[in-house]
Design an enzyme around this catalytic site. Structure first.
Site, mmCIF file in Angstrom:
data_model
loop_
_atom_site.group_PDB
_atom_site.id
_atom_site.type_symbol
_atom_site.label_atom_id
_atom_site.label_comp_id
_atom_site.label_asym_id
_atom_site.label_seq_id
_atom_site.Cartn_x
_atom_site.Cartn_y
_atom_site.Cartn_z
ATOM 1 N N HIS A 6 56.973 38.484 73.737
ATOM 2 C CA HIS A 6 55.796 39.028 74.444
ATOM 3 C C HIS A 6 56.209 39.311 75.887
ATOM 4 C CE1 HIS A 6 51.678 39.860 75.325
ATOM 5 N NE2 HIS A 6 51.177 38.627 75.379
ATOM 6 N N MET B 141 65.872 43.457 73.274
ATOM 7 C CA MET B 141 64.697 43.130 74.088
ATOM 8 C C MET B 141 64.162 44.349 74.831
ATOM 9 S SD MET B 141 63.749 40.115 73.628
ATOM 10 C CE MET B 141 64.286 39.477 72.079
ATOM 11 N N GLY B 142 62.821 44.475 74.845
ATOM 12 C CA GLY B 142 62.189 45.628 75.478
ATOM 13 C C GLY B 142 61.999 46.783 74.510
ATOM 14 N N PHE B 143 62.298 46.555 73.216
ATOM 15 C CA PHE B 143 62.117 47.608 72.209
ATOM 16 C C PHE B 143 61.187 47.133 71.104
ATOM 17 C CE2 PHE B 143 65.940 48.989 74.270
ATOM 18 C CZ PHE B 143 65.792 50.378 74.290
ATOM 19 N N HIS C 245 57.201 47.464 69.058
ATOM 20 C CA HIS C 245 55.838 47.042 69.406
ATOM 21 C C HIS C 245 55.017 46.933 68.131
ATOM 22 C CE1 HIS C 245 51.879 46.956 71.329
ATOM 23 N NE2 HIS C 245 52.536 46.555 72.390
ATOM 24 N N ARG D 137 53.020 53.411 78.306
ATOM 25 C CA ARG D 137 53.322 52.921 79.646
ATOM 26 C C ARG D 137 54.792 53.080 80.004
ATOM 27 N NH1 ARG D 137 51.108 47.125 77.986
ATOM 28 N NH2 ARG D 137 52.475 47.732 76.268
ATOM 29 N N ASP E 146 58.185 46.769 78.789
ATOM 30 C CA ASP E 146 59.075 45.775 79.397
ATOM 31 C C ASP E 146 60.493 46.283 79.615
ATOM 32 O OD1 ASP E 146 57.241 43.675 79.726
ATOM 33 O OD2 ASP E 146 57.309 43.262 77.589
ATOM 34 N N ARG F 184 37.780 30.788 64.304
ATOM 35 C CA ARG F 184 38.338 29.788 63.386
ATOM 36 C C ARG F 184 38.606 30.474 62.051
ATOM 37 N NH1 ARG F 184 40.276 27.078 59.307
ATOM 38 N NH2 ARG F 184 40.001 24.818 59.362
#
Ligand code: SDX
Length: 386
Positions: A228, A270-272, A274, A283, A327, A371
């Site tokens: 995340h 990382m950063g790839f 979604h 973005r 990211d 719940r």
């Protein structure tokens, strides 16, 4: 006793509609904050305006914006107890297992103990707390980084914007107009994203009628993970690793070999990727464009970093059809701005508290305990004594 068997589980709740919200719509076709498209907001609004939009529900009038900005400036100081905790930042980071995201989580929790509205979940109290937390997070990040760098705490500058003041408090240097703008837009891009993991966490906590500081503390814990928000730090670490492994010349063949090895090892880049955006994050190109411009102004070393990132991105898109999320350019952009890598995810927090607060208020205003059921896959019923 009969129970209804739950439907089969969807791993990671993919595609599950878990509730309604008026705050944000995340679709492959568009990213919308309360009716406004993200590219429109990034080009035409400030972070303070976007935070007002998220928290108060509409675009601010000039008077409302003036009042809101003044409220944020007035609320920037943090309690002595939180300051005192942050005087241990350097020790916790250098000599123990502390990382800035954990220190920030604890500091926000301490601010909760001292907040006069802490246990009050009414709409008015929630809005007051939301503004205070939003105003205080840059101060927490600033004091923490000052202590890590061995500087005296830098006092906030009431004449600086939220973004400019964040940079000032972290570094003790007045930001250029360009740096302030890049930070401001990155905060707009990070502000809100419907039921992502940390926001959902905050809603689950708020849904028990726990307080806003508790829900925020849980959300910070959830944002930290590299799947995340922690991905902006992890993306930059990955680029540094590639540079380290292949040398400074950005040789395309060497980058391709590095990537193919990573694919063979089934490594997550990382950063790839979604969960919602399968063909690109709205973005990412906005921040990439701004970051690259900042790199061009800063010098060839920073342009080379962006060129490396662009080659990595091309290979991911061509070979795997996996696209960068926000990211990925964030890592390169914050690096270009000289921000220490472990503060990238805390800066994400400085923005996302606006979205979390809006969701916590929406949850409290129309609450039902969250719940869900679980599909049991454990052993059949058996006797403890044989
Ligand atoms: C954020 O949800 C939000 O809105 C979050 C966020 C927000 O604003 O709040 O947008 C912010 O958290 C952005 C995401 C940051 N995380 C990363 O960059 C970490 C790297 N990315 C991944 O691990 C992954 O893409 C996730 C966690 C983002 C999404 O995971 P999913 O939806 O569970 O997808 P998956 O892991 O099941 O992947 C599907 C396929 C798999 O291949 P197969 O097994 O089907 O062959 O795509 C592959 C994955 O291996 N894949 C990747 C990859 N991402 C997906 N392969 C290599 N590198 C990757 N990054």
């Amino acid at each position: 006793m009969s129970t209804t068997a739950p439907a089969p589980a969807t791993k990671g709740l993919e595609g599950v509609i878990a509730g309604e919200t008026e705050i944000c719509n995340v679709e492959q076709s568009a990213l919308i904050y309360r009716g406004y498209e993200i590219a429109d907001l990034a080009a035409n609004a400030t972070f303070e305006e976007v935070a007002f939009l998220l928290l108060e529900g509409h675009k601010p009038s000039p008077e409302e914006l003036k009042r809101f900005t003044a409220e944020l400036v007035d609320a920037r100081d943090i309690p002595e107890e939180a300051k005192s905790f942050l005087t241990h930042s350097a020790n916790l980071v250098k000599n123990h297992s502390g990382v800035p995201m954990d220190l920030l989580r604890t500091a926000v929790s301490i601010c909760g103990h001292l907040d006069p509205d802490c246990q009050d979940n009414s709409a008015d109290a929630n809005l007051r707390k939301a503004k205070r937390i939003l105003a205080q997070v840059p101060t927490i990040i600033g004091h923490m980084q000052n202590n890590i760098d061995g500087r005296d705490f830098v006092a906030h500058d009431p004449d600086l914007s939220h973004a400019g003041n964040l940079l000032w408090m972290m570094t003790g240097e007045k930001p250029t107009a360009e740096a302030e703008k890049v930070m401001d837009v990155s905060l707009i891009l990070y502000a809100e994203h419907d039921y992502n993991a940390s926001t959902f966490t905050s809603r689950v906590i708020a849904g028990t009628l726990a307080d806003m500081h508790g829900a925020m503390t849980g959300a910070i814990a959830a944002l930290k993970g590299p799947l995340h928000g922690g991905a902006n730090e992890a993306a930059m670490d990955m680029l540094s690793e590639i540079r380290n492994d292949i040398g400074p010349d950005n040789d395309t063949g060497k980058i391709t070999d590095w990537m193919h090895k990573a694919f063979e090892e089934k490594r997550k880049l990382m950063g790839f990727g979604h969960r919602v955006y399968k063909s690109g994050d709205h973005r990412a190109p906005i921040l990439h464009g701004l970051g690259r411009k900042a790199a061009e102004a800063r010098g060839p070393e920073f342009v080379r970093l962006f060129e490396l990132g662009e080659t990595v991105q091309n290979i991911m898109e061509t070979d795997k059809k996996i696209y960068p999320n926000v990211d990925f350019p964030c890592g390169m952009t914050y690096f270009t701005m000289g921000i220490p890598v472990p503060q990238y995810t805390p800066i994400f927090v400085a923005s996302r508290v606006s979205g979390w607060a809006a969701h916590i208020m929406e949850q409290h205003a129309n609450n039902r305990l969250i719940r869900p059921r679980a599909a049991y896959s454990g052993p059949e019923t058996r006797k403890w004594n044989g």
